[in-house]
Design a protein around this motif. Structure first.
Motif, mmCIF file in Angstrom:
data_model
loop_
_atom_site.group_PDB
_atom_site.id
_atom_site.type_symbol
_atom_site.label_atom_id
_atom_site.label_comp_id
_atom_site.label_asym_id
_atom_site.label_seq_id
_atom_site.Cartn_x
_atom_site.Cartn_y
_atom_site.Cartn_z
ATOM 1 N N ALA A 191 0.942 -1.309 -0.014
ATOM 2 C CA ALA A 191 0.011 -0.092 0.104
ATOM 3 C C ALA A 191 0.809 1.192 -0.088
ATOM 4 O O ALA A 191 0.493 2.241 -0.162
ATOM 5 C CB ALA A 191 -0.912 -0.086 1.127
ATOM 6 N N SER A 192 2.317 1.133 -0.005
ATOM 7 C CA SER A 192 3.061 2.163 0.042
ATOM 8 C C SER A 192 2.804 3.142 -1.003
ATOM 9 O O SER A 192 3.062 2.738 -2.318
ATOM 10 C CB SER A 192 4.481 1.834 0.402
ATOM 11 N N THR A 193 2.641 4.319 -0.890
ATOM 12 C CA THR A 193 2.698 5.150 -2.170
ATOM 13 C C THR A 193 3.748 6.281 -1.942
ATOM 14 O O THR A 193 4.592 6.691 -2.838
ATOM 15 C CB THR A 193 1.267 5.985 -2.106
ATOM 16 N N THR A 194 3.952 6.941 -0.625
ATOM 17 C CA THR A 194 5.299 7.968 -0.605
ATOM 18 C C THR A 194 6.147 7.292 0.458
ATOM 19 O O THR A 194 6.956 8.293 0.907
ATOM 20 C CB THR A 194 4.534 9.111 -0.130
ATOM 21 N N GLY A 195 5.849 6.143 1.047
ATOM 22 C CA GLY A 195 6.777 5.605 2.157
ATOM 23 C C GLY A 195 8.482 5.765 1.558
ATOM 24 O O GLY A 195 8.528 5.507 0.334
ATOM 25 N N PHE A 196 9.097 6.147 2.494
ATOM 26 C CA PHE A 196 10.623 6.046 2.132
ATOM 27 C C PHE A 196 11.629 5.400 2.933
ATOM 28 O O PHE A 196 11.275 5.226 4.317
ATOM 29 C CB PHE A 196 11.038 7.598 2.098
ATOM 30 N N ASP A 197 12.649 4.899 2.565
ATOM 31 C CA ASP A 197 13.625 4.018 3.309
ATOM 32 C C ASP A 197 13.047 2.953 4.220
ATOM 33 O O ASP A 197 13.759 2.742 5.426
ATOM 34 C CB ASP A 197 14.549 5.272 4.116
ATOM 35 N N ASN A 198 12.299 2.208 3.697
ATOM 36 C CA ASN A 198 11.771 1.238 4.419
ATOM 37 C C ASN A 198 12.259 -0.200 3.963
ATOM 38 O O ASN A 198 12.645 -0.364 2.697
ATOM 39 C CB ASN A 198 10.228 0.968 4.322
ATOM 40 N N VAL A 199 12.353 -1.096 4.836
ATOM 41 C CA VAL A 199 12.878 -2.426 4.416
ATOM 42 C C VAL A 199 11.651 -3.447 4.750
ATOM 43 O O VAL A 199 11.572 -3.376 6.264
ATOM 44 C CB VAL A 199 14.214 -2.824 5.091
ATOM 45 N N ALA A 200 11.188 -4.346 4.081
ATOM 46 C CA ALA A 200 10.236 -5.225 4.516
ATOM 47 C C ALA A 200 10.462 -6.384 3.747
ATOM 48 O O ALA A 200 10.619 -6.368 2.439
ATOM 49 C CB ALA A 200 8.837 -4.719 3.812
#
Length: 180
Positions: A48-57
């Protein structure tokens, strides 16, 4: 855009505004429009990420409902799965911090450990599973959670709980140190 996408339905909306992302798995990053520097590995990770940043999943449904949260690390099936905008969280273990939506700066290690709030640390399966308060630390299986005669900490703050099934008597406990 410097992004690499592998998997059916990975990032169909990606624009040039989203850069340096890696998506591996069906449905990974498929809503992304502007977020940068994300890594999503596993079915519907960061879906669902639209503008998320610097994430690790890493893991099926890891950070699945994250929309704009940043600097999160989620390793394990459904870890941080309901996070929508919380940032700077680390969840390691299947369903770790599963119910967190907006909490920030939390660390949860162990199956189904942690819930939400801010600046909480839970180490051990099921530790701090009901927490919405802040600045709590729990170490041990079911530490700070409802087990036996213990009450789960919910809105409590500034508590340290150490030990297998260690807990408090009030859900809103504050400034307690419990060992045992």
């Amino acid at each position: 855009t410097g992004s690499m996408l592998i998997g059916h339905e990975s990032v169909p909306n990606l624009s040039a505004d989203a850069q340096y992302n890696l998506g591996i798995g069906t449905g990974t990053l498929d809503a992304l429009t502007e977020g940068d520097n994300n890594v999503a590995i596993g079915v519907d990770a960061l879906t669902a990420s639209t503008t998320g940043f610097d994430n690790v999943a890493v893991g099926k449904l890891a950070l699945a409902t994250n929309v704009d949260g940043g600097d999160n690390v989620s390793v394990g099936m459904e870890s941080l799965a309901n996070n929508s905008s919380g940032g700077r969280n680390t969840a390691v273990g299947s369903r770790a911090m599963y119910l967190n939506a907006t909490g920030d700066r939390n660390a949860a290690f162990g199956y189904s450990s942690g819930k939400s709030g801010d600046q909480n640390a839970s180490f051990g399966a099921y530790s701090l599973t009901a927490i919405t308060g802040s600045n709590n630390t729990a170490v041990g299986y079911y530490a700070g959670a409802s087990s036996g005669s213990n009450t789960a900490i919910t809105t409590g703050t500034n508590n340290v709980i150490i030990g297998h099934n260690a807990g408090v008597e009030e859900a809103n406990a504050a400034n307690r140190i419990v060992i045992g």
